[in-house]
Design an enzyme around this catalytic site. Structure first.
Site, PDB file in Angstrom:
ATOM      1  N   GLU A 250     -25.952  40.328 -39.088  1.00 37.12           N
ATOM      2  CA  GLU A 250     -26.273  38.976 -39.872  1.00 37.12           C
ATOM      3  C   GLU A 250     -26.979  38.048 -38.724  1.00 37.12           C
ATOM      4  O   GLU A 250     -26.557  38.127 -37.504  1.00 37.12           O
ATOM      5  CB  GLU A 250     -25.005  38.439 -40.147  1.00 37.12           C
ATOM      6  CG  GLU A 250     -24.488  39.177 -41.199  1.00 37.12           C
ATOM      7  CD  GLU A 250     -23.382  38.252 -41.962  1.00 37.12           C
ATOM      8  OE1 GLU A 250     -22.735  37.347 -41.474  1.00 37.12           O
ATOM      9  OE2 GLU A 250     -22.653  38.980 -42.784  1.00 37.12           O
ATOM     10  N   LYS A 252     -27.669  34.934 -36.416  1.00 42.55           N
ATOM     11  CA  LYS A 252     -26.504  34.043 -36.064  1.00 42.55           C
ATOM     12  C   LYS A 252     -27.253  32.746 -36.009  1.00 42.55           C
ATOM     13  O   LYS A 252     -28.053  32.703 -35.276  1.00 42.55           O
ATOM     14  CB  LYS A 252     -26.206  34.442 -34.384  1.00 42.55           C
ATOM     15  CG  LYS A 252     -24.859  33.583 -33.877  1.00 42.55           C
ATOM     16  CD  LYS A 252     -24.604  33.761 -32.594  1.00 42.55           C
ATOM     17  CE  LYS A 252     -23.496  33.254 -31.978  1.00 42.55           C
ATOM     18  NZ  LYS A 252     -23.320  31.689 -32.111  1.00 42.55           N
ATOM     19  N   ARG A 257     -20.208  25.574 -37.975  1.00 42.65           N
ATOM     20  CA  ARG A 257     -19.641  26.627 -38.804  1.00 42.65           C
ATOM     21  C   ARG A 257     -18.630  25.539 -39.568  1.00 42.65           C
ATOM     22  O   ARG A 257     -18.058  24.593 -39.248  1.00 42.65           O
ATOM     23  CB  ARG A 257     -18.729  27.205 -37.944  1.00 42.65           C
ATOM     24  CG  ARG A 257     -18.195  28.237 -38.868  1.00 42.65           C
ATOM     25  CD  ARG A 257     -17.335  29.331 -38.173  1.00 42.65           C
ATOM     26  NE  ARG A 257     -16.774  30.354 -38.739  1.00 42.65           N
ATOM     27  CZ  ARG A 257     -16.290  31.431 -38.086  1.00 42.65           C
ATOM     28  NH1 ARG A 257     -16.251  31.537 -36.824  1.00 42.65           N
ATOM     29  NH2 ARG A 257     -15.307  32.273 -38.702  1.00 42.65           N
ATOM     30  N   ARG A 272     -14.727  23.833 -36.941  1.00 42.66           N
ATOM     31  CA  ARG A 272     -14.351  25.065 -36.356  1.00 42.66           C
ATOM     32  C   ARG A 272     -12.836  24.601 -35.757  1.00 42.66           C
ATOM     33  O   ARG A 272     -12.160  25.689 -35.651  1.00 42.66           O
ATOM     34  CB  ARG A 272     -15.353  25.313 -35.288  1.00 42.66           C
ATOM     35  CG  ARG A 272     -15.125  26.568 -34.434  1.00 42.66           C
ATOM     36  CD  ARG A 272     -16.011  26.514 -33.605  1.00 42.66           C
ATOM     37  NE  ARG A 272     -15.810  28.046 -32.546  1.00 42.66           N
ATOM     38  CZ  ARG A 272     -14.857  28.195 -31.581  1.00 42.66           C
ATOM     39  NH1 ARG A 272     -13.969  27.318 -31.708  1.00 42.66           N
ATOM     40  NH2 ARG A 272     -14.710  28.991 -31.019  1.00 42.66           N
ATOM     41  N   GLU A 302     -22.726  28.808 -42.178  1.00 43.64           N
ATOM     42  CA  GLU A 302     -23.130  28.076 -41.077  1.00 43.64           C
ATOM     43  C   GLU A 302     -24.045  26.870 -41.696  1.00 43.64           C
ATOM     44  O   GLU A 302     -24.734  27.102 -42.622  1.00 43.64           O
ATOM     45  CB  GLU A 302     -24.071  28.863 -40.178  1.00 43.64           C
ATOM     46  CG  GLU A 302     -24.395  28.100 -38.723  1.00 43.64           C
ATOM     47  CD  GLU A 302     -23.314  28.184 -37.822  1.00 43.64           C
ATOM     48  OE1 GLU A 302     -22.133  28.626 -38.137  1.00 43.64           O
ATOM     49  OE2 GLU A 302     -23.497  27.704 -36.616  1.00 43.64           O
ATOM     50  N   PHE A 342     -21.749  33.192 -45.086  1.00 44.82           N
ATOM     51  CA  PHE A 342     -21.503  34.578 -44.519  1.00 44.82           C
ATOM     52  C   PHE A 342     -19.865  35.345 -44.831  1.00 44.82           C
ATOM     53  O   PHE A 342     -19.771  36.479 -44.354  1.00 44.82           O
ATOM     54  CB  PHE A 342     -21.859  34.731 -42.993  1.00 44.82           C
ATOM     55  CG  PHE A 342     -20.835  33.964 -42.269  1.00 44.82           C
ATOM     56  CD1 PHE A 342     -19.555  33.934 -41.679  1.00 44.82           C
ATOM     57  CD2 PHE A 342     -21.511  32.514 -41.643  1.00 44.82           C
ATOM     58  CE1 PHE A 342     -18.850  33.248 -41.024  1.00 44.82           C
ATOM     59  CE2 PHE A 342     -20.794  31.739 -40.992  1.00 44.82           C
ATOM     60  CZ  PHE A 342     -19.730  31.951 -40.408  1.00 44.82           C
ATOM     61  N   ARG A 417     -10.376  36.698 -31.824  1.00 46.71           N
ATOM     62  CA  ARG A 417     -11.496  36.779 -31.439  1.00 46.71           C
ATOM     63  C   ARG A 417     -11.455  38.370 -30.885  1.00 46.71           C
ATOM     64  O   ARG A 417     -11.315  38.810 -29.705  1.00 46.71           O
ATOM     65  CB  ARG A 417     -11.852  36.102 -30.083  1.00 46.71           C
ATOM     66  CG  ARG A 417     -13.309  36.298 -29.490  1.00 46.71           C
ATOM     67  CD  ARG A 417     -13.594  35.311 -28.144  1.00 46.71           C
ATOM     68  NE  ARG A 417     -13.714  33.965 -28.283  1.00 46.71           N
ATOM     69  CZ  ARG A 417     -14.554  33.273 -28.754  1.00 46.71           C
ATOM     70  NH1 ARG A 417     -15.637  33.820 -29.268  1.00 46.71           N
ATOM     71  NH2 ARG A 417     -14.567  32.151 -28.861  1.00 46.71           N
ATOM     72  N   LYS A 423     -21.268  39.448 -30.915  1.00 44.84           N
ATOM     73  CA  LYS A 423     -22.443  38.637 -30.951  1.00 44.84           C
ATOM     74  C   LYS A 423     -23.439  38.959 -29.821  1.00 44.84           C
ATOM     75  O   LYS A 423     -22.881  39.568 -28.697  1.00 44.84           O
ATOM     76  CB  LYS A 423     -22.173  37.173 -30.818  1.00 44.84           C
ATOM     77  CG  LYS A 423     -21.829  36.746 -29.634  1.00 44.84           C
ATOM     78  CD  LYS A 423     -21.209  35.038 -29.806  1.00 44.84           C
ATOM     79  CE  LYS A 423     -20.147  34.824 -28.610  1.00 44.84           C
ATOM     80  NZ  LYS A 423     -19.704  33.374 -28.839  1.00 44.84           N
TER      81      LYS A 423
HETATM   82  P1  ATP Z   1     -20.972  30.321 -29.719  1.00 44.39           P
HETATM   83  O1  ATP Z   1     -20.597  29.202 -28.775  1.00 44.39           O
HETATM   84  O2  ATP Z   1     -21.760  31.488 -29.293  1.00 44.39           O
HETATM   85  O3  ATP Z   1     -21.393  29.539 -31.171  1.00 44.39           O
HETATM   86  P2  ATP Z   1     -18.221  30.176 -30.539  1.00 44.39           P
HETATM   87  O4  ATP Z   1     -17.393  30.314 -29.719  1.00 44.39           O
HETATM   88  O5  ATP Z   1     -18.366  28.661 -31.402  1.00 44.39           O
HETATM   89  O6  ATP Z   1     -19.541  30.851 -30.391  1.00 44.39           O
HETATM   90  P3  ATP Z   1     -17.955  32.785 -32.062  1.00 44.39           P
HETATM   91  O7  ATP Z   1     -17.154  33.321 -32.775  1.00 44.39           O
HETATM   92  O8  ATP Z   1     -18.044  33.330 -30.751  1.00 44.39           O
HETATM   93  O9  ATP Z   1     -17.805  31.211 -31.852  1.00 44.39           O
HETATM   94  O10 ATP Z   1     -19.453  33.077 -32.682  1.00 44.39           O
HETATM   95  C1  ATP Z   1     -19.724  32.970 -33.851  1.00 44.39           C
HETATM   96  C2  ATP Z   1     -20.276  31.725 -34.267  1.00 44.39           C
HETATM   97  O11 ATP Z   1     -21.571  31.783 -34.544  1.00 44.39           O
HETATM   98  C3  ATP Z   1     -19.453  31.310 -35.346  1.00 44.39           C
HETATM   99  O12 ATP Z   1     -18.256  30.359 -34.980  1.00 44.39           O
HETATM  100  C4  ATP Z   1     -20.542  30.581 -36.211  1.00 44.39           C
HETATM  101  O13 ATP Z   1     -20.484  29.154 -35.913  1.00 44.39           O
HETATM  102  C5  ATP Z   1     -21.862  30.955 -35.867  1.00 44.39           C
HETATM  103  N1  ATP Z   1     -22.628  31.763 -36.775  1.00 44.39           N
HETATM  104  C6  ATP Z   1     -23.832  31.638 -37.049  1.00 44.39           C
HETATM  105  N2  ATP Z   1     -24.017  32.674 -38.158  1.00 44.39           N
HETATM  106  C7  ATP Z   1     -23.043  33.413 -38.468  1.00 44.39           C
HETATM  107  C8  ATP Z   1     -22.760  34.478 -39.046  1.00 44.39           C
HETATM  108  N3  ATP Z   1     -23.780  35.280 -39.807  1.00 44.39           N
HETATM  109  N4  ATP Z   1     -21.355  35.066 -39.094  1.00 44.39           N
HETATM  110  C9  ATP Z   1     -20.437  34.638 -38.405  1.00 44.39           C
HETATM  111  N5  ATP Z   1     -20.936  33.573 -37.490  1.00 44.39           N
HETATM  112  C10 ATP Z   1     -22.042  32.803 -37.502  1.00 44.39           C
END
Ligand code: ATP
Length: 586
Positions: A250, A252, A257, A272, A302, A342, A417, A423
């Site tokens: 998907e 990103k 979020r 978040r 998102e 998502f 996690r 990712k």
């Molecule tokens: P980062 O700092 O890389 O954004 P994070 O630590 O906030 O990461 P992670 O779970 O590592 O969070 O990365 C997923 C994040 O990416 C989610 O918290 C969300 O905000 C965002 N995101 C964007 N598109 C998607 C998607 N299609 N599916 C899941 N998460 C997504």
């Protein structure tokens, strides 16, 4: 139960330099807490009155709190503020001034936990005309009865500055030890917490009903679920291997979020960090309210800023315009957002967290009426690494950060996690390492042009296994003059006298902080280092991993708790990926 009993434990937690002792002190605290107030004791220990999602904040202005001290202790407000400037902590000021007042008052009565909690609740809820006077009266009433060290913690609590640096997971450990015999119950307790995000409620249920009560926890609309997070890897082939040869890829999106809870026409949004952010995005609520067909649902999306003229995606920073209390309507017009859905976790009585991704996606499609402003995240199911990279390029071109590759059979692992979501971010493709989030655990005084501010900050990443923060770099660049000016006051609330019990450092910082503030940095590469404690001995004996030439990107990750910072495990993966890349080039 007397408030003084909790305060004694707080003092011991603050003074310890051993992480395990913190848990022991908490176990001791729970064991002496009457069952019916254990929820209140949990919230107070976290510096709040309710779980975050309730959205009632305690933080009263320092000026008002100073006035309460001045009233109770019979000292001029100016003097209180002078003391505050010297000490930088209103709690310490209250402690000192109450000591002198003590000799004069004879008729105070001991404070109980319930009494303190109830009064603070009244303070938090007071609003409208005359509320300032009421808050002042309530607070000075408490102070009049407080022992000096109680005054210290009451003040820190009301001003939103009680930061003992206790992780939620430490509280869960302590609860498991205090209320159940078997360690296995720890998993059950954590599950209940992941589904409810309410530690107080979990603790009370556990204390009153035991593990059986905890087993009955279910997903519920308007009570946020702790979010599932992604691991990271740099090479699509490796990701496919981890996911069993095939992935749902998907885009990103680069936004914020949101967990959307819909009940009839009412829509609530959680961030978040599970704070209620409904008021920031009235347009997103309207979209979800109209376009989610289920009567009741919990979905994740998102929320992305878009260019109002072209509809193109804009970077995360543009959402800053929504982080305000007033003028949201205007911001909504100027900086509109779109929603990219998502996941679905619950729909009309059915819990989807235990169901496979493919089933969840099907359901999500079924309950969504898509439009230009609200759609499902772009996705592609494939086992072909080349196709993944083509899809990746398309995502980046459209303004996304990269892809999230998901296991099609994976369940929704609340609060974890894990390797079911991985990712693949844009900056893996360049020489410079991708941004990482570090926790500020210490600082070094600046000299010359920087005297009066900090010359460098000591950054650390989270070691999940040991529940400690291990240093990875000293950050001295990337700060604007404005940043430098503000750093000392921004970090002052976290300052402590010694290295925090959950910090591992070989450096002797000039100032130490409770692990709380998270910032984003970039650097040139990861190197082995004899002085940093991140992944010490993992790659090579006698060495940890450090970031070379780290610099601040300007992004304070206020959306992240310290435990959400980059982990040691991720750094080790990144280091290995980097080695591989170098080998490939050679
Ligand atoms: P980062 O700092 O890389 O954004 P994070 O630590 O906030 O990461 P992670 O779970 O590592 O969070 O990365 C997923 C994040 O990416 C989610 O918290 C969300 O905000 C965002 N995101 C964007 N598109 C998607 C998607 N299609 N599916 C899941 N998460 C997504």
């Amino acid at each position: 139960m007397r408030y003084l009993e909790i305060v004694d434990i707080y003092e011991r937690i603050e003074a310890t330099t051993k992480r395990l002792e913190m848990t022991d002190f908490l176990v001791e605290l729970f064991k002496k807490t009457p069952k019916e107030i254990v929820d209140k004791v949990i919230y107070l220990t976290q510096g709040k009155l309710y779980p975050d999602f309730v959205g009632i904040e305690l933080g009263i202005a320092e000026k008002l709190a100073a006035k309460a001290i001045s009233m109770t202790c019979g000292v001029d407000q100016e003097d209180v503020e002078k003391h505050l400037n010297e000490k930088g902590d209103l709690g310490l000021v209250a402690e000192q001034l109450t000591k002198s007042k003590r000799q004069a008052t004879l008729f105070s009565k001991p404070l109980s936990v319930k009494g303190v909690y109830d009064t603070l609740e009244k303070v938090a809820k007071a609003s409208g005309e005359g509320s300032m006077e009421l808050k002042l009266r309530l607070l000075s009433g408490l102070l009049a009865d407080a022992e000096p060290k109680e005054a210290k913690y009451i003040l820190r609590t009301v001003t939103g500055k009680l930061r003992l640096g206790i992780a939620d997971m430490t509280l869960l450990d302590a609860l498991a030890t205090a209320y159940t015999e078997s360690k296995e119950n720890r998993v059950l307790i954590e599950r209940a917490y992941n589904l409810s995000s309410d530690l107080g409620d979990v603790a009370k249920t556990l204390a009153e009903k035991g593990p059986n009560g905890i087993k009955k926890y279910r997903v519920k609309v308007n009570r946020p679920i702790r979010m599932m997070l992604a691991q990271r890897l740099g090479v699509p082939e490796e990701i496919l291997e981890k996911l069993g040869g095939e992935a749902a890829c998907e885009w990103k999106y680069d936004g914020e979020r949101v967990q959307i809870h819909k009940k009839g026409i009412e829509v609530t949004l959680f961030s978040r960090r599970l704070e209620n952010i409904t008021l920031q995005y009235p347009d997103a609520c309207e979209l979800a309210g109209k376009q989610l067909k289920a009567e009741e649902a919990i979905v994740e999306a998102e929320c992305v800023a878009i260019d109002p003229e072209t509809g193109e995606l804009l970077p995360f920073q543009e959402l800053m315009h929504r982080r305000r209390k007033y003028g949201i309507e205007e911001a909504k017009e100027k900086f509109p957002v779109s929603l990219y859905l998502f996941d679905v976790l619950y729909a009309d009585g059915e819990d989807f967290t235990e169901k496979a991704y493919s089933e969840r996606r099907k359901k999500l499609k079924k309950i969504t009426r898509e439009s230009e402003r609200l759609k499902l995240a772009e996705s592609l199911v494939t086992g072909d690494a080349k196709k993944i990279m083509q899809f990746f390029d398309k995502a980046v071109e459209a303004g996304c950060e990269g892809l999230i590759l998901k296991s099609r059979s994976g369940t929704y692992q609340a609060g974890a996690r894990g390797w079911l979501w991985i990712k693949l971010k844009r900056s893996y493709q360049s020489k410079i390492i991708e941004p990482i989030d570090v926790v500020i655990v210490g600082a070094f005084h600046g000299r010359g042009k920087r005297s009066g501010s900090y010359g460098a900050l000591l950054g650390a990443v989270y070691d999940k296994e040991k529940d400690v923060f291990a240093t990875i770099c000293k950050i001295g660049s990337g700060f604007t003059d404005e940043d430098l000016k503000n750093l000392p006051s921004m970090l002052a609330p976290h300052a402590i006298k010694h290295m925090h019990a959950r910090v591992l450092s070989e450096f002797k910082a000039d100032v130490w902080f409770t692990p709380a503030a998270v910032i984003e940095i970039i650097g040139d590469e990861l190197t082995l280092s004899p002085v940093h404690t991140c992944a010490y001995g993992v790659i090579r004996e006698g060495s940890g991993i450090a970031v070379r030439f780290p610099r601040f990107t300007g992004r304070w990750r206020t959306d992240k708790a310290p435990e959400d910072a980059t982990t040691v495990e991720e750094i080790v993966e990144m280091y290995r990926a980097q080695l591989k890349k170098i080998e490939e080039v050679q």
